[in-house]
Design a protein around this motif. Sequence first.
Motif, PDB file in Angstrom:
ATOM      1  N   ARG A   8      -1.439  -0.654  -7.448  1.00  0.00           N
ATOM      2  CA  ARG A   8      -2.275  -0.643  -8.648  1.00  0.00           C
ATOM      3  C   ARG A   8      -1.966  -1.859  -9.518  1.00  0.00           C
ATOM      4  NH1 ARG A   8      -5.211   2.944 -11.793  1.00  0.00           N
ATOM      5  NH2 ARG A   8      -4.939   2.855 -14.048  1.00  0.00           N
ATOM      6  N   LEU A  27       2.003   3.254  -4.415  1.00  0.00           N
ATOM      7  CA  LEU A  27       0.708   3.322  -5.087  1.00  0.00           C
ATOM      8  C   LEU A  27       0.690   2.577  -6.411  1.00  0.00           C
ATOM      9  CD1 LEU A  27      -0.344   7.031  -4.380  1.00  0.00           C
ATOM     10  CD2 LEU A  27      -1.057   4.942  -3.193  1.00  0.00           C
ATOM     11  N   ARG A  54      -2.716   6.052 -13.879  1.00  0.00           N
ATOM     12  CA  ARG A  54      -3.974   6.398 -13.211  1.00  0.00           C
ATOM     13  C   ARG A  54      -5.118   6.083 -14.167  1.00  0.00           C
ATOM     14  NH1 ARG A  54      -3.915  12.471 -11.286  1.00  0.00           N
ATOM     15  NH2 ARG A  54      -5.730  11.734 -10.092  1.00  0.00           N
ATOM     16  N   ALA A  79       0.818  -1.220   0.000  1.00  0.00           N
ATOM     17  CA  ALA A  79       0.000   0.000   0.000  1.00  0.00           C
ATOM     18  C   ALA A  79       0.848   1.265   0.000  1.00  0.00           C
ATOM     19  CB  ALA A  79      -0.947  -0.001   1.202  1.00  0.00           C
TER      20      ALA A  79
END
Length: 661
Positions: A122, A118, A636, A115
Amino acid sequence: MTLDPLALPTSAADWSAWFTERTAGELARATELVDALRAAPPADPVETLRRWDRAAGHLGNAAAAGSLFGNVHPSQEVRDLADAAEQEAQRIGTAWGLDRALYDVFAAIDPADVAHDLLAARLLAKVRDDFRRSGVDRDEATRTRIAQIRERITELDQEFSRVVRDDVRTVRVTPDRLAGMPDDWLAAHPVDEDGLVTVTTDYPDSVPVRMFARDQDVRRDMTIAFLERGWPATEPVLTELFALRHELATTVGYPDWPSYDADVKMIGRLNPVAEEARNEPSRSIPAFIERIVAAAEEPMRRDLEQLLERYRRDFPDATEVPGYDYNHYAELVRAERYDVDSQRVRAYFDFTKVRQGLLDVTGRLFGLRYEQVDAPVWHEDVTVYDVFRADGSERIGRIHLDLHPREGKYKHAAQFTLTDGVRGEQLPEGVLVCNFARGLMEHDHVVTLFHEFGHLLHHVLGGHGDWFRFAGVATEWDFVEAPSQMLEEWAWHADVLRTFATDAAGEPIPAELVAAMRAADDYGKGIYARTQMFYAAMSYWFHADRAAADRGEPVPDLTERMVELQGRYAALPYLPGTHMFASFGHLGGYSSGYYTYMWSLVIAKDMFSAFDDTDLFEPSVAGRYRDRVLVPGGSRDAADLVADFLGRPFSFDAYAAWLAR
């Protein structure tokens, strides 16, 4: 670390050996990394993910080389080797996805342990989802069948692409029947010893003929030849392909292939319809199609009224305009109503000037510099450029421009990956593959060049992160067209075009002509939107229809289904006896997702609204767009990238306003 571009062979004789060694080496490295990972994963879960990502990168290198050179290399031997390499890469990837021991490595990772990173978190979520979608949780017999299906799908996809690529049809006519064609086009098409001119279905021939030839029979013959490419050879290929995709999707727990495909796209998560039926995200696709159809209804009717009014001057009893006459009469409408003569426009778009202008415009916009280099290539038409930051501080990639048609080459326009870029590993290299004339270009082709170059920029600018999985154009597939569609806007702006669009005397294109071109381009967009929705519906229903067999119902015939969908959605009528779907290449790579072109156009229009039309190069906006949308690649979700750039979620409003004006 200083990275060098991929070293290609220096002579044609070396290509087969180089390609074999290159792909075999990449596949061996990928296999070695995965075997070690399965046997003894690192204690650090982030390092486990990194090694998996590097293995996938090596596999991707082999697959990318196979895909590219299978479509562009002039040697049939190399194309065959490339196709085989792509198949082998797909086979290995399928085997990984069905490997339970390998899956256990990632299932054992506690998300809390990654965690703090990031992107690693992902990646872990995506890898687990990949395994779920692959069918790793099924029994051994089912996993064996899944592997067989995936291997056969790859073979069929390649066969479909090969047939479409190689099926170049011709129409031979006497020179007097080519009245209306541009002088430079006629000069490039001499009369043969039989007193005839041969015209092919390649774009530099077929597009101008359908637009300019005054002889209706020539336009009809050319249109029929173009629409009949691939027929009847690809029908059984596509029928089997659709059936196998459906079997794969249902085997891993989805109701149909469109649901499987849409589950990892924007539309599967963002469309309100999907919120009501999360197990069937594909329901969002026909809902989106209907929304565009409704928005385009009035613009389409306006377009058709103007078209039919002009057509009836020549054919007084006509009740509709046949598809083979559309391009010609749409051109007449633009010339007469908007004073735009495409032959006059062509005079300002010499290919060599356009290519340099494209580099100048995008270099200024994104802070880049292109330096042409003398590097080995697969064909003499290919030009190569190293890409630097504008201050010259860093080389950030290499691009290859393969822009003219030839035998055995991919027939459409696309960006192909040569290498994905990852910091410290390898530079991003991309290839633009198009089929443009060598002399004067139609403005539509200039727009296409800008569009495809947008993909190339996304690939290069997004190729400097730490993970192969998120490199370049690695966003959801229904977003990837948006940056390219937005870059088209720079090919419509007078201040931009006047920097490179000059006639033989060196005079720049008049601003008033560009204004007329933009007004004329607004004509036909209703027809265009409805045509695109016909394609999107065909793409969707050809796949969704396979579920009929599960219900004990007959699966519709492809030709009959195409004709029905054209009648329901398209603005122009079906040309009897033709089989356009047989060469509709997007049924391969895009499968059921052709809607993505319009979905992404909605986003592109919204993103472009952030730019000031009086200064399209304003550094703060261009830089923010580059750094917040292109540079992040797939690190993202696309919706978050767009919201970061716009300062709000994207909306339908800008597209609706553009369509209605």
